[in-house]
Design a protein around this motif. Structure first.
Motif, PDB file in Angstrom:
ATOM      1  N   ILE A  82       4.447   0.155  11.843  1.00 55.69           N
ATOM      2  CA  ILE A  82       4.030  -0.378  10.549  1.00 55.69           C
ATOM      3  C   ILE A  82       2.645   0.181  10.218  1.00 55.69           C
ATOM      4  N   GLU A  83       2.480   0.610   9.001  1.00 48.59           N
ATOM      5  CA  GLU A  83       1.180   1.040   8.508  1.00 48.59           C
ATOM      6  C   GLU A  83       0.506  -0.168   7.858  1.00 48.59           C
ATOM      7  N   GLU A  84      -0.293  -0.854   8.628  1.00 44.53           N
ATOM      8  CA  GLU A  84      -0.871  -2.115   8.164  1.00 44.53           C
ATOM      9  C   GLU A  84      -1.854  -1.930   7.014  1.00 44.53           C
ATOM     10  N   GLU A  85      -2.498  -0.790   6.947  1.00 41.28           N
ATOM     11  CA  GLU A  85      -3.473  -0.594   5.878  1.00 41.28           C
ATOM     12  C   GLU A  85      -2.826  -0.514   4.497  1.00 41.28           C
ATOM     13  N   LYS A  86      -1.515  -0.286   4.432  1.00 41.00           N
ATOM     14  CA  LYS A  86      -0.813  -0.217   3.146  1.00 41.00           C
ATOM     15  C   LYS A  86      -0.269  -1.566   2.688  1.00 41.00           C
ATOM     16  N   ILE A  87      -0.368  -2.575   3.533  1.00 41.36           N
ATOM     17  CA  ILE A  87       0.194  -3.881   3.186  1.00 41.36           C
ATOM     18  C   ILE A  87      -0.642  -4.532   2.098  1.00 41.36           C
ATOM     19  N   VAL A  88       0.011  -5.076   1.097  1.00 41.88           N
ATOM     20  CA  VAL A  88      -0.633  -5.826   0.024  1.00 41.88           C
ATOM     21  C   VAL A  88      -0.016  -7.216   0.013  1.00 41.88           C
ATOM     22  N   TRP A  89      -0.842  -8.246   0.304  1.00 38.04           N
ATOM     23  CA  TRP A  89      -0.355  -9.626   0.326  1.00 38.04           C
ATOM     24  C   TRP A  89      -0.523 -10.253  -1.044  1.00 38.04           C
ATOM     25  N   ARG A  90       0.013 -11.425  -1.191  1.00 37.09           N
ATOM     26  CA  ARG A  90      -0.135 -12.158  -2.446  1.00 37.09           C
ATOM     27  C   ARG A  90      -1.592 -12.518  -2.686  1.00 37.09           C
TER      28      ARG A  90
END
Length: 355
Positions: free
Chosen positions: A62-70
């Motif tokens: 998983i590329e965590e830096e690309k995650i966008v949360w609510r």
């Protein structure tokens, strides 16, 4: 066909391993997708992959830096309530899921030294919880100490009384041949002063940390020495009473009550108290006892009397000896005091009338 499919095993152009299991099913491969709002439109952004190998292992990337949360880049809480800190426990909220709870502080005497504790652990009997309720600390043990104001005052009074008794006894011994000392019954007076000396030293046994030996010595030593003291007073009272009654010629009651009889009375009265104390120490002797009722953080260390019946028997016997002394010291007869009124001489009266 299924057996031949199980032999198939290769890597495709995307670097994924392709194989079939015993049922002929292909390997599972998943993409991890994040729904993101970009330029007002929802787009599916692939963040990683989940693949399985033939031996059952899996690989997740998983590329965590690309995650966008609510909430943006901040990771949201995945439970209803936060983890309870140390010193608190979980308290379930009625009507809500099990993941929803309040953090209730531990009660006094209990601790929770780990986060998310379901219950608080009680401290051992000799310990108490600290202010944060995350550790058990030893309770303070209290007893009558020598350096405390009460201990200092008790020690000074005890030593002063013992010194005065001992000094008076030394004076009696040095001047024992004088008529005053002989008239006061040197033997009984010296024994009385010695018993007073021991009585004044008895309070010193109540100072310091109670042990098995000091607890046994406290009550028994006081009972025996006080009984000896009262026995001496009783013996001197009997001597005085018999001396007043032996006033008429031919009355030899004082001669029948000599030094031997005085020793017998003192020894027998004291021996009864000694027997009571020996039975007390043999059956149920006093012992050190911890009291936890006065304060939660303090342990009061004192001596338990053991047998209550023996304790009150020692005190009751002392009371019996004390009650005998006033009953023995009755008012002496007037004849022995020479208090009878002498009639005037007739000759003297006539001479005065002539004048």
């Amino acid at each position: 066909v299924s057996k031949k499919l199980q032999r198939v095993n290769f890597t495709n152009q995307f670097g994924d391993e392709v194989f079939f299991d015993e049922n002929g099913d292909p390997t599972a491969s998943y993409d991890v997708i994040n729904w993101q709002l970009i330029n007002g439109k929802v787009q599916h952004v692939t963040l990683g992959h989940l693949t399985f190998a033939a031996n059952g292992d899996y690989k997740l990337s998983i590329e965590e830096e690309k995650i966008v949360w609510r909430t943006g880049k901040k990771v949201p809480t995945s439970v209803c309530s936060n983890v309870c800190p140390v010193g608190t426990r979980k308290a379930q909220i009625r009507g809500k899921p099990i993941c929803c709870f309040d953090c209730a502080p531990c009660a006094d005497g209990t601790i929770a030294n780990s986060t998310g504790a379901a219950d608080c652990t009680p401290c051992p009997k000799e310990y108490w919880s600290n202010e944060r309720k995350d550790d058990c600390i030893p309770r303070t043990i209290e007893f009558l100490k020598y350096h405390e104001p009460m201990g200092i005052a008790l020690t000074l009074v005890s030593l002063l009384g013992a010194s005065l008794s001992l000094a008076t006894m030394v004076v009696f011994i040095n001047y024992r041949e004088t008529p005053v000392i002989k008239a006061s019954n040197f033997e009984l007076s010296s024994l009385l002063l010695f018993s007073l000396f021991l009585c004044f030293l008895c309070p010193l046994t109540f100072l310091g940390r109670p042990t098995v030996w000091t607890c046994m010595l406290r009550h028994t030593a006081f009972g025996v020495t006080f009984a000896l003291c009262i026995s001496c007073v009783l013996g001197k009272t009997i001597v005085v009473v018999t001396a007043f009654k032996a006033t008429f010629p031919g009355n030899n009651i004082a001669g029948k009550f000599g030094h031997a009889q005085q020793r017998i009375i003192i020894c027998s009265c004291t021996l009864i108290q000694i027997v009571i104390c020996v039975l007390w120490l043999s059956l149920n002797p006093p012992y050190p006892h911890m009291l936890f009722t006065y304060s939660n953080k303090i342990i009061v260390l004192e001596c338990n009397t053991g047998s209550q019946a023996s304790f009150y028997a020692v005190l009751g016997y002392i009371g019996v000896l004390q009650s005998q002394t006033p009953s023995m010291s009755q008012r002496p007869p007037e004849e022995s005091m020479g208090a009878r009124e002498m009639p005037p001489h007739r000759g003297v009266g006539k001479a005065r009338r002539k004048r």
